[in-house]
Design an enzyme around this catalytic site. Structure first.
Site, PDB file in Angstrom:
ATOM      1  N   THR A 168       0.832  -1.193   0.000  1.00  0.00           N
ATOM      2  CA  THR A 168       0.000   0.000   0.000  1.00  0.00           C
ATOM      3  C   THR A 168       0.876   1.255   0.000  1.00  0.00           C
ATOM      4  O   THR A 168       1.987   1.246   0.504  1.00  0.00           O
ATOM      5  CB  THR A 168      -0.945   0.028   1.222  1.00  0.00           C
ATOM      6  N   GLY A 169       0.341   2.325  -0.594  1.00  0.00           N
ATOM      7  CA  GLY A 169       1.102   3.561  -0.670  1.00  0.00           C
ATOM      8  C   GLY A 169       2.378   3.409  -1.446  1.00  0.00           C
ATOM      9  O   GLY A 169       3.413   3.963  -1.073  1.00  0.00           O
ATOM     10  N   ALA A 174       8.315 -11.199  -8.087  1.00  0.00           N
ATOM     11  CA  ALA A 174       6.951 -11.181  -7.568  1.00  0.00           C
ATOM     12  C   ALA A 174       6.010 -10.396  -8.475  1.00  0.00           C
ATOM     13  O   ALA A 174       6.413  -9.462  -9.165  1.00  0.00           O
ATOM     14  CB  ALA A 174       6.933 -10.563  -6.173  1.00  0.00           C
ATOM     15  N   LYS A 175       4.756 -10.781  -8.453  1.00  0.00           N
ATOM     16  CA  LYS A 175       3.691  -9.972  -9.044  1.00  0.00           C
ATOM     17  C   LYS A 175       3.190  -9.067  -7.936  1.00  0.00           C
ATOM     18  O   LYS A 175       2.729  -9.540  -6.898  1.00  0.00           O
ATOM     19  CB  LYS A 175       2.559 -10.858  -9.557  1.00  0.00           C
ATOM     20  N   VAL A 176       3.293  -7.755  -8.121  1.00  0.00           N
ATOM     21  CA  VAL A 176       3.007  -6.816  -7.038  1.00  0.00           C
ATOM     22  C   VAL A 176       1.842  -5.906  -7.407  1.00  0.00           C
ATOM     23  O   VAL A 176       1.786  -5.364  -8.516  1.00  0.00           O
ATOM     24  CB  VAL A 176       4.240  -5.950  -6.708  1.00  0.00           C
ATOM     25  N   TYR A 205       1.018  10.975  15.116  1.00  0.00           N
ATOM     26  CA  TYR A 205       1.626   9.981  14.221  1.00  0.00           C
ATOM     27  C   TYR A 205       2.184   8.816  15.040  1.00  0.00           C
ATOM     28  O   TYR A 205       1.966   7.641  14.709  1.00  0.00           O
ATOM     29  CB  TYR A 205       2.737  10.653  13.414  1.00  0.00           C
ATOM     30  N   LYS A 264       1.297   4.720  15.019  1.00  0.00           N
ATOM     31  CA  LYS A 264       2.324   3.712  14.764  1.00  0.00           C
ATOM     32  C   LYS A 264       2.455   2.739  15.935  1.00  0.00           C
ATOM     33  O   LYS A 264       2.743   1.551  15.740  1.00  0.00           O
ATOM     34  CB  LYS A 264       3.654   4.398  14.463  1.00  0.00           C
ATOM     35  N   ILE A 306      14.034   8.150   6.905  1.00  0.00           N
ATOM     36  CA  ILE A 306      14.085   8.264   5.453  1.00  0.00           C
ATOM     37  C   ILE A 306      13.491   9.590   4.988  1.00  0.00           C
ATOM     38  O   ILE A 306      12.433  10.022   5.471  1.00  0.00           O
ATOM     39  CB  ILE A 306      13.307   7.100   4.799  1.00  0.00           C
TER      40      ILE A 306
END
Length: 349
Positions: free
Chosen positions: A48-49, A67-69, A220, A224, A255
């Site tokens: 996702t995202g 992989a098929k993603v 946030y 999490k 990141i």
């Protein structure tokens, strides 16, 4: 919490293994770590995202390994542009497909899961990566914190709706089914307030607003922390039922992503300046953000040590960490589960 609680016993067993890091400390600081992944040919994965940032880099790694993603994202044109870019970066044409998904409403998240089940007869790995990093406090039309909905509740119902297919896949020969929740070390921002420990026992607690200059980052962190607690509790439910699915929560690293910078723009001016400074000095490029999620999703090390990694919280690159005090709180996990199920029942989901 008592030692006789089966969740607590499993937690203690995991904690006793956290010093046995699967990757050396030297590799943890490497700028180009090598990933040793299982054969992903014929495997189906959802991220996702995935049209930018950490999700994009995770998709690139997994699709290049066969992989098929499915790139689950809200905006079709952005997803199409991301898929085109992946193909220019060496991903085989047709390996990545778009899945419409809107996490702003848990009903739409469930709809996305139902649509996926019409497309595929197996699901080997689910990676819940999409999230709002920072935004002003707001309630949805259902009276729920929009950040908690996007970052936790919608991924919860998306996962729950896909569990039957994940379980079916786990029973196939040579299967290695995994659920990966991309979380953050920001969850450690959550502390006791005086004598009051964090609670998830009511909808009001679920919607916790927080106050002060760090309100946005703490909201946030709250979402999490919820993801980590859900990962742990789900793993123990599956383990108790002898269902061979490995659940892992992941801090992908500090990141630099577009969503991080966009989130900072909604904060007070001094938070914006502080965020830009921290990102410039300490954050790593997005391509490194995909490494630990990909490790959790497909590494041989996890395949060979499923009991060790089941329910674990990983930090770069693939090291088991205990997480914060409240990430290990079984009572908090139980409260969160009960409140989440009540919310979903009220929403008729």
């Amino acid at each position: 919490m008592h030692a006789t609680n089966p969740l607590r016993i499993a937690r203690l067993q995991l904690e006793s293994r956290t010093h046995q890091h699967p990757i050396s400390d030297r590799r943890a600081f490497s700028t180009n770590p090598r990933l040793d992944l299982v054969d992903l040919k014929g495997k189906v994965i959802i991220v996702t995202g995935g049209n930018s940032g950490i999700g994009y880099e995770t998709i690139k790694i997994l699709s290049k390994h066969g992989a098929k993603v499915y790139m689950a994202a809200r905006n079709e044109s952005r997803a199409a542009a991301a898929i085109t870019r992946l193909e220019t970066e060496g991903v085989e044409s047709g390996k990545v497909s778009w899945l419409r998904q809107d996490l702003a409403d848990p009903r739409l998240a469930k709809k996305a899961a139902d649509e996926f089940k019409k497309k595929e007869r197996r699901l080997d790995v689910l990676i819940n990566n999409a999230a709002i990093v920072s935004a002003p406090f707001a309630l949805t039309s259902d009276g729920l914190s929009d950040m908690m909905v996007t970052n936790y509740l919608s991924p919860y119902i998306f996962t729950k709706s896909l569990l039957p297919l994940l379980k079916e896949t786990a029973l196939l020969p040579d299967s290695d089914v995994r659920i990966v929740n991309v979380t953050s070390r920001a969850h450690s921002f959550i502390k006791a307030e005086g004598s009051e420990r964090p609670r998830f026992d009511t909808v009001e607690a679920f919607n916790k607003r927080f106050d002060g200059m760090m309100a946005g980052p703490k909201r946030y962190a709250w979402s999490k922390l919820a993801q980590i607690l859900h990962t742990w509790r789900l793993q123990n439910e599956l383990r108790t039922a002898s269902i061979p699915i490995t659940c892992i929560s992941v801090h992908p690293g500090d990141i630099k992503t577009a969503s991080t910078m966009k989130g900072a723009e909604s904060q007070h001016w001094y938070i914006r300046i502080f965020t830009r400074l921290i990102v410039a000095l300490f954050c790593q490029p997005a391509e490194l953000g995909g490494i630990t999620p990909a490790f959790a999703a497909a590494s041989k090390e996890v395949a060979e040590n499923k009991e060790k990694f089941g329910g674990a919280y990983l930090i770069p690159y693939g090291k088991i960490s205990s997480g914060s005090e409240y990430a290990q709180d079984d009572m908090l996990a139980d409260e969160l589960w009960a409140t989440t199920e009540k919310i979903l029942k009220d929403l008729k989901l």
